[in-house]
Design a protein around this motif. Structure first.
Motif, mmCIF file in Angstrom:
data_model
loop_
_atom_site.group_PDB
_atom_site.id
_atom_site.type_symbol
_atom_site.label_atom_id
_atom_site.label_comp_id
_atom_site.label_asym_id
_atom_site.label_seq_id
_atom_site.Cartn_x
_atom_site.Cartn_y
_atom_site.Cartn_z
ATOM 1 N N PHE A 127 31.226 -17.331 30.315
ATOM 2 C CA PHE A 127 31.944 -18.253 29.432
ATOM 3 C C PHE A 127 32.957 -18.985 30.303
ATOM 4 C CE2 PHE A 127 35.022 -18.690 25.624
ATOM 5 C CZ PHE A 127 34.476 -19.927 25.295
ATOM 6 N N THR A 128 32.705 -20.267 30.564
ATOM 7 C CA THR A 128 33.484 -21.019 31.540
ATOM 8 C C THR A 128 34.023 -22.310 30.951
ATOM 9 O OG1 THR A 128 31.606 -22.330 32.299
ATOM 10 C CG2 THR A 128 31.909 -20.178 33.336
ATOM 11 N N ILE A 129 34.836 -23.001 31.743
ATOM 12 C CA ILE A 129 35.331 -24.313 31.331
ATOM 13 C C ILE A 129 34.173 -25.255 31.057
ATOM 14 C CG2 ILE A 129 36.503 -26.387 32.190
ATOM 15 C CD1 ILE A 129 38.626 -24.649 33.360
ATOM 16 N N GLU A 130 33.119 -25.141 31.841
ATOM 17 C CA GLU A 130 31.963 -25.997 31.611
ATOM 18 C C GLU A 130 31.392 -25.783 30.207
ATOM 19 O OE1 GLU A 130 28.170 -27.566 34.132
ATOM 20 O OE2 GLU A 130 28.509 -25.413 34.134
ATOM 21 N N SER A 131 31.472 -24.560 29.693
ATOM 22 C CA SER A 131 31.019 -24.295 28.324
ATOM 23 C C SER A 131 31.839 -25.109 27.325
ATOM 24 C CB SER A 131 31.146 -22.802 28.002
ATOM 25 O OG SER A 131 30.466 -22.000 28.926
ATOM 26 N N LEU A 132 33.143 -25.214 27.563
ATOM 27 C CA LEU A 132 34.011 -25.991 26.668
ATOM 28 C C LEU A 132 33.711 -27.476 26.775
ATOM 29 C CD1 LEU A 132 37.455 -24.156 27.130
ATOM 30 C CD2 LEU A 132 35.583 -23.641 25.547
ATOM 31 N N TRP A 133 33.501 -27.947 28.000
ATOM 32 C CA TRP A 133 33.133 -29.354 28.178
ATOM 33 C C TRP A 133 31.835 -29.660 27.438
ATOM 34 C CZ3 TRP A 133 33.871 -32.046 33.550
ATOM 35 C CH2 TRP A 133 35.220 -31.997 33.912
ATOM 36 N N GLU A 134 30.883 -28.770 27.567
ATOM 37 C CA GLU A 134 29.578 -29.015 26.939
ATOM 38 C C GLU A 134 29.693 -28.995 25.423
ATOM 39 O OE1 GLU A 134 25.600 -30.041 26.961
ATOM 40 O OE2 GLU A 134 27.032 -29.947 28.630
ATOM 41 N N SER A 135 30.522 -28.105 24.893
ATOM 42 C CA SER A 135 30.728 -28.066 23.451
ATOM 43 C C SER A 135 31.327 -29.378 22.955
ATOM 44 C CB SER A 135 31.655 -26.898 23.088
ATOM 45 O OG SER A 135 31.790 -26.784 21.693
ATOM 46 N N ASN A 136 32.279 -29.921 23.700
ATOM 47 C CA ASN A 136 32.879 -31.203 23.324
ATOM 48 C C ASN A 136 31.864 -32.345 23.390
ATOM 49 O OD1 ASN A 136 35.305 -29.964 22.895
ATOM 50 N ND2 ASN A 136 36.287 -30.703 24.759
ATOM 51 N N ALA A 137 31.001 -32.294 24.410
ATOM 52 C CA ALA A 137 29.987 -33.341 24.553
ATOM 53 C C ALA A 137 28.973 -33.273 23.414
ATOM 54 C CB ALA A 137 29.291 -33.210 25.905
ATOM 55 N N MET A 138 28.607 -32.061 23.004
ATOM 56 C CA MET A 138 27.679 -31.924 21.881
ATOM 57 C C MET A 138 28.337 -32.350 20.579
ATOM 58 S SD MET A 138 24.751 -31.168 23.031
ATOM 59 C CE MET A 138 23.934 -30.826 21.465
ATOM 60 N N TRP A 139 29.644 -32.118 20.450
ATOM 61 C CA TRP A 139 30.365 -32.653 19.278
ATOM 62 C C TRP A 139 30.180 -34.160 19.199
ATOM 63 C CZ3 TRP A 139 34.212 -36.339 19.995
ATOM 64 C CH2 TRP A 139 34.830 -36.800 18.818
ATOM 65 N N ALA A 140 30.383 -34.866 20.317
ATOM 66 C CA ALA A 140 30.270 -36.324 20.330
ATOM 67 C C ALA A 140 28.864 -36.758 19.938
ATOM 68 C CB ALA A 140 30.628 -36.861 21.716
ATOM 69 N N GLU A 141 27.880 -36.097 20.504
ATOM 70 C CA GLU A 141 26.477 -36.438 20.247
ATOM 71 C C GLU A 141 26.104 -36.182 18.791
ATOM 72 O OE1 GLU A 141 22.218 -34.658 21.747
ATOM 73 O OE2 GLU A 141 23.827 -34.841 23.225
ATOM 74 N N ILE A 142 26.478 -35.007 18.286
ATOM 75 C CA ILE A 142 26.082 -34.613 16.927
ATOM 76 C C ILE A 142 26.792 -35.449 15.863
ATOM 77 C CG2 ILE A 142 26.289 -32.730 15.242
ATOM 78 C CD1 ILE A 142 25.703 -30.819 17.639
ATOM 79 N N ILE A 143 28.102 -35.660 16.023
ATOM 80 C CA ILE A 143 28.840 -36.419 15.009
ATOM 81 C C ILE A 143 28.400 -37.881 14.999
ATOM 82 C CG2 ILE A 143 31.130 -37.157 14.232
ATOM 83 C CD1 ILE A 143 30.360 -34.149 13.795
ATOM 84 N N TYR A 144 28.115 -38.442 16.164
ATOM 85 C CA TYR A 144 27.582 -39.812 16.220
ATOM 86 C C TYR A 144 26.264 -39.870 15.447
ATOM 87 C CZ TYR A 144 26.369 -44.375 18.191
ATOM 88 O OH TYR A 144 26.046 -45.715 18.338
ATOM 89 N N HIS A 145 25.386 -38.928 15.703
ATOM 90 C CA HIS A 145 24.070 -38.887 15.056
ATOM 91 C C HIS A 145 24.217 -38.635 13.555
ATOM 92 C CE1 HIS A 145 19.631 -37.425 15.673
ATOM 93 N NE2 HIS A 145 19.743 -38.357 14.735
#
Length: 420
Positions: A165-183
């Motif tokens: 569980f790393t910072i990259e996991s948090l970055w990826e979660s934020n990126a998926m938020w952007a993708e999912i909410i846009y969609h």
């Protein structure tokens, strides 16, 4: 699994393998007219996803601290290279070593372990998790003073996979938020029949993302939200994950000792120990603390919302942290105080990115755009001078290579030299 786009940490560039500048131009026209089109959803999701990584790198306190380490290392590399060209003794490289150690802790994907290769089904009710820590190793395989945080996914009680569980996991979660909410926002505006079809496709696609073992290292944060709030609502899972991630990526270290101690009912006392022994920023520890305190408070996910979306101040109050405006001032102060310790030819580029991050943080604050339409990331990409388009069309052939493309290639070569 092929990669259509990626974020290059070293050069702060968004690399789009199959897109051209024309794709971004069309998306910007939609943003300016507030008229989004389902036909461009694939290019839009790629752009907001990668730009979210760019945003988290420039517009969070932890990202800005990483920026300092990157440019200290780059300038030090140039200094060492100059010394070698003059036939002088090779200088020490403490900043390069420090950066490579930090980068090692940024992404521990190689530590992911498959424990069981049997079949599985999606759905939060089928999965459970437990955390462990191990002594981490530096780039020379010597124990350091950091702990590696891992989570074991269990399917119906059977250990399935262990991932960091790393910072990259948090970055990826934020990126998926952007993708999912846009969609999600775009699908809601379709006619009834088309909306149902698109909604089913969304559920299938994003459940596949969540429950693909190859992607567990990226989806940890969302899994935790889904499990402990018993949510099958994917957009809300990622909204709350985005809220907790944004706070965690920005919280100054001095508040680590002030955050409310948990009762340990979720993570068995692990969180308090991790925070008490931390000696520098570790946003994943804070994410767990925020989540455990919310679960222990008895608050339902609806209790964290206001008419404008998720209420970050409620989350902060549950954790005995100051309100967001107070934290925004403290974060901006710390960002402003950051500076390079090694002078060199890349200092001007560092200053450009630092100041751009300060400008955007002043606008978005600790929430990181949480309650805004993710289309703001398209505008950010358009103004970034950091997009690399490698798709093919006639206009692309006629254009010269962009400065972002040249920077990306140069810094990747330098990085390869640093690691060999």
């Amino acid at each position: 699994m092929s990669t259509e786009a990626s974020y290059k940490l070293m050069s702060q560039t968004m690399d789009f393998k199959n897109l051209t500048q024309g794709h971004l131009k069309v998306l910007m026209e939609q943003v300016e007219k507030l008229n989004f089109d389902i036909s461009t959803i694939n290019s839009a999701k790629l752009v907001v996803h990668e730009t979210s990584h760019y945003f988290d790198h420039l517009v969070t306190l932890s990202g800005q601290k990483m920026l300092v380490q990157i440019y200290n290392a780059l300038n030090e590399y140039e200094s060492i290279n100059d010394a070698l060209l003059r036939n002088e003794a090779k200088p020490d490289a403490p900043n390069i070593i420090r950066f490579l150690n930090t980068l090692k802790n940024w992404n521990h994907k190689k530590f992911a372990t498959e424990l069981y290769n049997g079949s599985h089904r999606s759905g939060f009710q089928n999965w459970s998790y437990y955390f462990e820590t191990t002594t981490d190793l530096d780039i020379f395989n010597n124990p350091n003073d950091e702990e590696l945080l891992t989570v074991t996914f269990k399917y119906h009680g059977i250990p399935y996979a262990r991932v960091p569980f790393t910072i990259e996991s948090l970055w990826e979660s934020n990126a998926m938020w952007a993708e999912i909410i846009y969609h999600f926002d775009l699908a809601c505006k379709l006619d009834t029949g088309a909306r149902a079809v698109e909604g089913n496709e969304m559920d299938r696609k994003y459940e596949q993302y969540l429950y693909n073992p190859e992607l567990f290292v990226y989806s940890v944060a969302a899994h935790l939200i889904s499990s402990f709030f018993k949510l099958g609502d994917i957009p809300r899972i990622f909204c709350l994950s985005k809220a907790l991630s944004s706070i965690s990526l920005n919280l100054p270290f001095r508040f680590y000792r002030e955050i409310k101690k948990t009762n340990g009912t979720v993570f068995n006392g692990l969180v308090n120990r991790l925070i008490e022994t931390a000696n520098n920023l570790n946003p994943t520890f804070i994410f767990l603390a925020l989540l455990e305190n919310i679960v222990e408070s008895g608050f339902d996910i609806n209790d964290l919302c206001s008419e404008h979306g998720f209420d970050v101040n409620k989350i902060l109050a549950i954790n005995n942290l100051p309100e967001r405006l107070v934290l925004n001032e403290e974060i901006l102060r710390e960002m402003n105080e950051l500076s390079l310790q090694v002078a060199g030819p890349h200092t001007e580029l560092y200053s450009f990115h630092k100041n751009l991050g300060l400008k955007y943080f002043d606008i978005f604050g600790i929430e990181g755009g949480l309650n805004q339409h993710p289309a703001f990331l398209i505008a950010l990409a358009n103004n970034s001078q950091s997009c690399v388009f490698q798709g093919w069309d006639e206009e692309t052939v006629e254009e010269e290579e962009s400065e972002a493309y040249k920077r990306q290639n140069l810094f990747e070569k330098v990085f390869n030299c640093m690691t060999t």
